[in-house]
Enzyme design. Sequence first.
Site, PDB file in Angstrom:
ATOM      1  N   GLU A  14      34.791  83.398  10.812  1.00  0.00           N
ATOM      2  CA  GLU A  14      33.830  82.733  11.685  1.00  0.00           C
ATOM      3  C   GLU A  14      34.420  82.670  13.090  1.00  0.00           C
ATOM      4  O   GLU A  14      35.588  82.320  13.262  1.00  0.00           O
ATOM      5  CB  GLU A  14      33.495  81.313  11.211  1.00  0.00           C
ATOM      6  CG  GLU A  14      32.706  81.242   9.922  1.00  0.00           C
ATOM      7  CD  GLU A  14      32.261  79.816   9.588  1.00  0.00           C
ATOM      8  OE1 GLU A  14      32.207  78.973  10.527  1.00  0.00           O
ATOM      9  OE2 GLU A  14      31.980  79.544   8.411  1.00  0.00           O
ATOM     10  N   GLU A  35      36.395  76.027   4.839  1.00  0.00           N
ATOM     11  CA  GLU A  35      36.812  74.962   5.746  1.00  0.00           C
ATOM     12  C   GLU A  35      37.147  73.635   5.068  1.00  0.00           C
ATOM     13  O   GLU A  35      36.485  72.613   5.304  1.00  0.00           O
ATOM     14  CB  GLU A  35      35.760  74.750   6.832  1.00  0.00           C
ATOM     15  CG  GLU A  35      35.622  75.947   7.762  1.00  0.00           C
ATOM     16  CD  GLU A  35      34.762  75.674   8.991  1.00  0.00           C
ATOM     17  OE1 GLU A  35      34.252  74.536   9.141  1.00  0.00           O
ATOM     18  OE2 GLU A  35      34.603  76.601   9.806  1.00  0.00           O
TER      19      GLU A  35
END
Length: 413
Positions: free
Chosen positions: A340, A240
């Site tokens: 995720e 991320e």
Amino acid sequence: MKSLYLLSAIAALLPFTLAWLPHEAGITNLEGRDLFQTQLVNETESDPAKRWLPNKTPIRGVNLGSQFIIEPWMASTEWSSMGCGSSKSEFDCVTLLGQESADAAFANHWNSWITQSDIKKMASYSLNTIRIPLGYWIFEGIKYDSEHFPEGALNYLGDIVEWAADEGFYIVLNLHGAPFAQDAKQPFTGQYIPSISDSNPAFYQTSQYNRAYWFLGNLTHLVHTDNRYRNVGMIEVINEPIGSNDLTDSMRREYYPNAYATIRNVESSLGVSSNRALHIQMMDNAWGSGDPTQYLSNNWEAAYDDHNYIGFSPVSVVQADYLQAACNPRGGNWPLIVGEWSMVVANSAWPPQANVQFYKDFFARQARTYEKQLGWIYWTWKTDLNDPRWDYSAAVAAGIIPKNLDSMDANPC
């Protein structure tokens, strides 16, 4: 120090020397498209050879969230019991407690948050993959003296990957917390740095990239030389990163090519055979930090990661709209794993206990949609929240996620 033994070797091995990744074959998704093979080791052979997940079986996994990087929002009871108080990150907790006391508190956490019985239960729930978020400081010699992180986690990681290998899991290791933090105010990096702008975290510079290469090189060497890591098939080079800007252009231009090269060159230096090379994963274009392949001279058998939290997207808080959104795949790079995702919804709407059927449908639609790609890895196995929208084990206990994932409607959309 031992954990930095690759420093000179990595420097000598750059620039990139061509190395191997497994050829495409093996798993087939629901549309019949060939995907790369996911590697697992057959322990019964004296010279272990890779074995493959069955055809038409996608990646179905869970993250071991808060095992090696604790996120206080999802482990608040654990965090409090460790004495971390209102600390926002692992760095802050170690600073508060002092190194010796912090190491003892974290050792107790590492020994109890994910246990061998958890791994066995995951296997009994028909999962085949685990993703383990790691901080760069797990190799302690990489830390600066001014950086305060818990020490001693590496042995616990070795235990977990061995338990997972014994159960036949495919394992993804992920650089979740990068040097100087890839996002300044996200505790998933292990740090919370209020003095730094959200748009200008300090990871995106050559000196910190170099420390990340040391982490990746050490990890690659460990995977190929320690039998406990025999089922690790993929390393993700960063989790991320921030949204696309000049900093992430630097990441795509400099970090991604050299991170890829570091892993390949360590494998080449070890004489890694073709059926043992690792897959290398980067965040997908859909994540928003740009096209990871933009500056790669070679992306043969790379993989990509998207994180799709529908509850944080601009979807009307209407159940029908959520179910429709769950049927809309996204992603711009192939092969893609949704690394995720969850069943979280906006504004904590629709309590699970009163909306079991909705959450069953919401889970099945997302899972089957992601299985039209390479598959999925849920966030996360356990929390302190007792909320099945975040917590896979709680969702199974609530009857929302089936223990036998093949029992889901094959075409819920």
